[in-house]
Design an enzyme around this catalytic site. Structure first.
Site, PDB file in Angstrom:
ATOM      1  N   VAL A   1      -6.722  -4.958  -2.509  1.00 50.21           N
ATOM      2  CA  VAL A   1      -6.757  -6.549  -2.537  1.00 50.21           C
ATOM      3  C   VAL A   1      -5.283  -6.878  -2.637  1.00 50.21           C
ATOM      4  O   VAL A   1      -4.424  -6.298  -3.381  1.00 50.21           O
ATOM      5  CB  VAL A   1      -7.533  -7.144  -3.797  1.00 50.21           C
ATOM      6  N   CYS A   2      -4.720  -7.786  -2.140  1.00 48.58           N
ATOM      7  CA  CYS A   2      -3.455  -8.663  -2.024  1.00 48.58           C
ATOM      8  C   CYS A   2      -2.514  -7.441  -1.610  1.00 48.58           C
ATOM      9  O   CYS A   2      -2.550  -6.613  -0.622  1.00 48.58           O
ATOM     10  CB  CYS A   2      -3.180  -9.015  -3.339  1.00 48.58           C
ATOM     11  N   THR A   3      -1.423  -7.350  -2.372  1.00 45.44           N
ATOM     12  CA  THR A   3      -0.277  -6.258  -1.973  1.00 45.44           C
ATOM     13  C   THR A   3      -0.702  -4.676  -2.441  1.00 45.44           C
ATOM     14  O   THR A   3       0.049  -3.993  -2.162  1.00 45.44           O
ATOM     15  CB  THR A   3       1.014  -6.598  -2.851  1.00 45.44           C
TER      16      THR A   3
ATOM     17  N   THR B   1      -2.864  -8.676   3.690  1.00 45.50           N
ATOM     18  CA  THR B   1      -2.139  -8.551   2.504  1.00 45.50           C
ATOM     19  C   THR B   1      -1.794  -9.931   2.123  1.00 45.50           C
ATOM     20  O   THR B   1      -1.706 -11.083   2.850  1.00 45.50           O
ATOM     21  CB  THR B   1      -0.976  -7.622   2.103  1.00 45.50           C
TER      22      THR B   1
END
Length: 182
Positions: free
Chosen positions: A69-71, A89
């Site tokens: 998730v995300c970075t 991302t």
């Protein structure tokens, strides 16, 4: 579900306001069923942690899915798991994926079922990914039941949830906030 880190114990967020307990060391979980790498400021340090990157590469060999998730996608990329694959991302870090061999795309969730990898853009996209993962691991009805259980029925009051749709003045304000944080 098990929270793991290089060493067990409390890990603090970058601002120190929140602590999360790692129950076990990475070495104690050599073959997890599903791996989820979260994002956030700490992902930059995680990208340079050889023990973590090696563990991710090894764990992926036996996991049903390796996700981010995300970075957290940057960490998967640094571990070599996204080489040549499309991935997503958070928009502010999207181009960094390219530096690590991935092909960044503007999608909320990117799935490579044949590679057993799923990446999600920002925080709310993580919910979309989680529901998709439930469908992959179980079935659509289970995913729909999970969606109902968490009452996930997004109806945002604004249509400014992506960099591509945000108005110039909204992007400018966000830039001000980000500069203050640095």
């Amino acid at each position: 579900m098990v929270f793991c880190a290089s060493e067990p114990g409390e890990l603090r967020t970058d601002n120190g306001m929140l602590g999360v307990m790692a129950d076990v060391a990475l070495a104690e979980i050599p073959a997890p069923e599903v791996v989820l790498v979260p994002g956030g400021i700490g992902s930059r340090a995680a990208m340079r942690d050889p023990a973590l990157l090696n563990w991710l590469a090894q764990a992926h060999h036996t996991s049903r899915y390796t996700t981010s998730v995300c970075t957290g996608a940057l960490v998967l990329a640094a571990a070599g798991l996204l080489d040549g694959l499309t991935a997503t991302t958070h928009w502010a870090a999207r181009e960094i994926l390219r530096e690590y061999g991935a092909q960044p795309v503007e999608q909320r969730v990117v799935t490579h079922a044949d590679q057993r990898i799923i990446t999600a853009a920002g925080v709310s996209a993580g919910i979309d990914m989680a529901l998709q993962l439930v469908a992959e691991l179980y079935d659509d009805t289970a995913a729909k039941a999970a969606q109902l259980f968490i009452e996930y029925d997004p109806q945002p009051p604004f249509d400014s949830g992506s960099l591509e749709r945000a108005a110039p003045e909204v992007r400018a304000r966000l830039g001000e906030y980000r500069r203050r944080r640095q």
